[in-house]
Design a protein around this motif. Structure first.
Motif, PDB file in Angstrom:
ATOM      1  N   ASP A  19       0.831  -1.200   0.000  1.00 30.72           N
ATOM      2  CA  ASP A  19       0.000   0.000   0.000  1.00 30.72           C
ATOM      3  C   ASP A  19       0.867   1.252   0.000  1.00 30.72           C
ATOM      4  O   ASP A  19       0.613   2.198  -0.744  1.00 30.72           O
ATOM      5  CB  ASP A  19      -0.937  -0.018   1.202  1.00 30.72           C
ATOM      6  N   LEU A  22       2.701   1.523  -3.532  1.00 33.78           N
ATOM      7  CA  LEU A  22       1.823   1.896  -4.636  1.00 33.78           C
ATOM      8  C   LEU A  22       1.268   3.304  -4.490  1.00 33.78           C
ATOM      9  O   LEU A  22       0.969   3.961  -5.480  1.00 33.78           O
ATOM     10  CB  LEU A  22       0.689   0.885  -4.771  1.00 33.78           C
ATOM     11  N   ALA A  23       1.121   3.776  -3.273  1.00 31.24           N
ATOM     12  CA  ALA A  23       0.619   5.143  -3.056  1.00 31.24           C
ATOM     13  C   ALA A  23       1.593   6.164  -3.633  1.00 31.24           C
ATOM     14  O   ALA A  23       1.182   7.173  -4.204  1.00 31.24           O
ATOM     15  CB  ALA A  23       0.387   5.391  -1.576  1.00 31.24           C
ATOM     16  N   GLY A  25       4.202   5.220  -5.794  1.00 31.36           N
ATOM     17  CA  GLY A  25       4.708   4.751  -7.076  1.00 31.36           C
ATOM     18  C   GLY A  25       6.063   4.092  -6.912  1.00 31.36           C
ATOM     19  O   GLY A  25       6.843   4.466  -6.044  1.00 31.36           O
ATOM     20  N   SER A  51       2.102   2.025 -10.076  1.00 33.54           N
ATOM     21  CA  SER A  51       1.467   2.995  -9.193  1.00 33.54           C
ATOM     22  C   SER A  51      -0.008   2.652  -9.059  1.00 33.54           C
ATOM     23  O   SER A  51      -0.570   1.945  -9.890  1.00 33.54           O
ATOM     24  CB  SER A  51       1.626   4.402  -9.768  1.00 33.54           C
ATOM     25  N   SER A  52      -0.621   3.158  -8.017  1.00 28.98           N
ATOM     26  CA  SER A  52      -2.048   2.935  -7.832  1.00 28.98           C
ATOM     27  C   SER A  52      -2.835   3.905  -8.714  1.00 28.98           C
ATOM     28  O   SER A  52      -2.319   4.915  -9.179  1.00 28.98           O
ATOM     29  CB  SER A  52      -2.435   3.114  -6.370  1.00 28.98           C
ATOM     30  N   VAL A  53      -4.104   3.588  -8.936  1.00 30.60           N
ATOM     31  CA  VAL A  53      -4.976   4.402  -9.779  1.00 30.60           C
ATOM     32  C   VAL A  53      -6.043   5.016  -8.887  1.00 30.60           C
ATOM     33  O   VAL A  53      -6.614   4.347  -8.039  1.00 30.60           O
ATOM     34  CB  VAL A  53      -5.627   3.539 -10.879  1.00 30.60           C
ATOM     35  N   SER A  54      -6.305   6.289  -9.103  1.00 27.02           N
ATOM     36  CA  SER A  54      -7.301   6.989  -8.312  1.00 27.02           C
ATOM     37  C   SER A  54      -8.324   7.623  -9.247  1.00 27.02           C
ATOM     38  O   SER A  54      -7.971   8.169 -10.295  1.00 27.02           O
ATOM     39  CB  SER A  54      -6.633   8.076  -7.467  1.00 27.02           C
TER      40      SER A  54
END
Length: 70
Positions: A19, A22-23, A25, A51-54
């Protein structure tokens, strides 16, 4: 016990670690060369951004107009 020892002893769950990574990158970079008798046969260069997607951050590809192939 000093602060460095306290950080070394601290346990972090794998889910929490992923977490955090990924937050912000993660960039993965690597090179692989297959060589026989000092002759390069195969070279692979890897550059990846994970990376995470928002939903709050718009996609940079929304503005591009794609034409359907005929």
């Amino acid at each position: 016990m000093n602060d460095a020892d306290a950080l070394a002893q601290r346990e972090i769950a794998l889910v929490d670690l992923l977490d955090r990574l990924l937050a912000g990158g993660v960039v993965i970079t690597g090179d692989l060369t297959l060589r026989i008798a000092d002759v390069d046969l195969v070279r692979i260069d890897l550059n990846a951004l994970v990376s995470s997607v928002s939903a709050e951050v718009p996609s940079p590809f929304q503005d591009l107009d794609y034409e359907e192939p005929a």
